[in-house]
Write an enzyme that holds these catalytic residues in place. Structure first.
Site, mmCIF file in Angstrom:
data_model
loop_
_atom_site.group_PDB
_atom_site.id
_atom_site.type_symbol
_atom_site.label_atom_id
_atom_site.label_comp_id
_atom_site.label_asym_id
_atom_site.label_seq_id
_atom_site.Cartn_x
_atom_site.Cartn_y
_atom_site.Cartn_z
ATOM 1 C CG HIS A 85 -37.104 97.621 -71.075
ATOM 2 N ND1 HIS A 85 -36.786 96.753 -70.220
ATOM 3 C CD2 HIS A 85 -36.063 97.824 -72.052
ATOM 4 C CE1 HIS A 85 -35.712 96.055 -70.796
ATOM 5 N NE2 HIS A 85 -35.244 96.706 -71.673
ATOM 6 C CG PHE A 110 -25.530 111.225 -68.169
ATOM 7 C CD1 PHE A 110 -25.428 109.942 -68.307
ATOM 8 C CD2 PHE A 110 -26.487 111.770 -68.585
ATOM 9 C CE1 PHE A 110 -26.759 109.275 -68.234
ATOM 10 C CE2 PHE A 110 -27.898 111.089 -68.713
ATOM 11 C CZ PHE A 110 -27.903 109.874 -68.728
HETATM 12 N N1 INI Z 1 -30.482 100.124 -74.561
HETATM 13 C C1 INI Z 1 -30.215 101.505 -75.042
HETATM 14 O O1 INI Z 1 -28.899 102.136 -74.794
HETATM 15 N N2 INI Z 1 -31.193 102.231 -75.235
HETATM 16 C C2 INI Z 1 -32.398 101.863 -75.377
HETATM 17 O O2 INI Z 1 -33.502 102.539 -75.756
HETATM 18 C C3 INI Z 1 -32.825 100.501 -74.749
HETATM 19 N N3 INI Z 1 -34.029 100.018 -74.802
HETATM 20 O O3 INI Z 1 -34.939 100.833 -74.888
HETATM 21 O O4 INI Z 1 -34.105 98.811 -74.573
HETATM 22 C C4 INI Z 1 -31.693 99.664 -74.558
HETATM 23 N N4 INI Z 1 -31.638 98.381 -74.020
HETATM 24 C C5 INI Z 1 -30.727 97.522 -74.041
HETATM 25 C C6 INI Z 1 -30.039 97.698 -72.631
HETATM 26 O O5 INI Z 1 -29.074 98.978 -72.434
HETATM 27 C C7 INI Z 1 -29.128 96.501 -72.017
HETATM 28 O O6 INI Z 1 -28.107 96.233 -73.258
HETATM 29 C C8 INI Z 1 -29.856 95.225 -71.999
HETATM 30 O O7 INI Z 1 -30.891 95.174 -71.337
HETATM 31 C C9 INI Z 1 -29.014 94.084 -71.434
HETATM 32 O O8 INI Z 1 -28.511 94.403 -70.250
#
Ligand code: INI
Length: 153
Positions: A85, A110
């Site tokens: 993911h 970035f």
């Molecule tokens: N978002 C992050 O910024 N870092 C992560 O490690 C992460 N993981 O691993 O799930 C993460 N997930 C949330 C993603 O960015 C979105 O907010 C979510 O999928 C909704 O669109």
């Protein structure tokens, strides 16, 4: 020989978009970013929180297209978990932020950590490997100054 970067932030307006996901890390990145904003005398800045790194590109797009900011700094922390993911999030955040930069002409930097674990992320958010948030602001200032000089000749 590499030239010295122009890091004089006076006259610049910078947006900082920061992901709430992994906030223990991203708040450290934000502290580093705000430190760089102060140290380099950036005239104006605003902070915008988004849910996660995946949302950084759309926030950057609106901030870049709004015409108010000379650069957009994107901060997030993507940390590896059991599934892939995280990989999709990191890849799309990077690609999206670069796309906004090229489409808008406004530099979007970035400051997103992509790490195997919390230890690596802590080291790069104000630990013994520096602070990626601080660096992302310095890159934003340098690019905003370069683009301004290219436009004015
Ligand atoms: N978002 C992050 O910024 N870092 C992560 O490690 C992460 N993981 O691993 O799930 C993460 N997930 C949330 C993603 O960015 C979105 O907010 C979510 O999928 C909704 O669109």
């Amino acid at each position: 020989m590499a030239g010295e970067p122009n890091l004089d932030g006076s006259g610049l307006s910078i947006a900082v978009a920061v992901a709430r996901f992994n906030e223990a890390i991203t708040s450290r990145l934000l502290n580093g970013a705000l430190d760089a904003v102060r140290r380099h005398g950036v005239s104006e800045h605003d902070v915008y929180w988004v849910p996660g790194s995946f949302e950084l590109p759309v926030a950057a797009k609106h901030l870049a297209e709004g015409g108010r900011f000379d650069a957009v700094v994107c901060l997030g922390a993507v940390i590896r978990h059991e599934t892939d993911h995280y990989l999709h999030i990191a890849t799309q955040a990077a690609a999206g932020i670069q796309r906004v930069t090229l489409d808008s002409g406004v530099p979007c930097t970035f400051g997103v950590l992509t790490c195997d674990n919390d230890e690596q992320a802590l080291a790069r958010s104000g630990g013994n490997r520096g602070n990626k948030g601080f660096e992302a602001v310095e890159s934003a200032i340098e690019m905003a100054k370069l683009i301004r000089s290219l436009r004015t000749g």
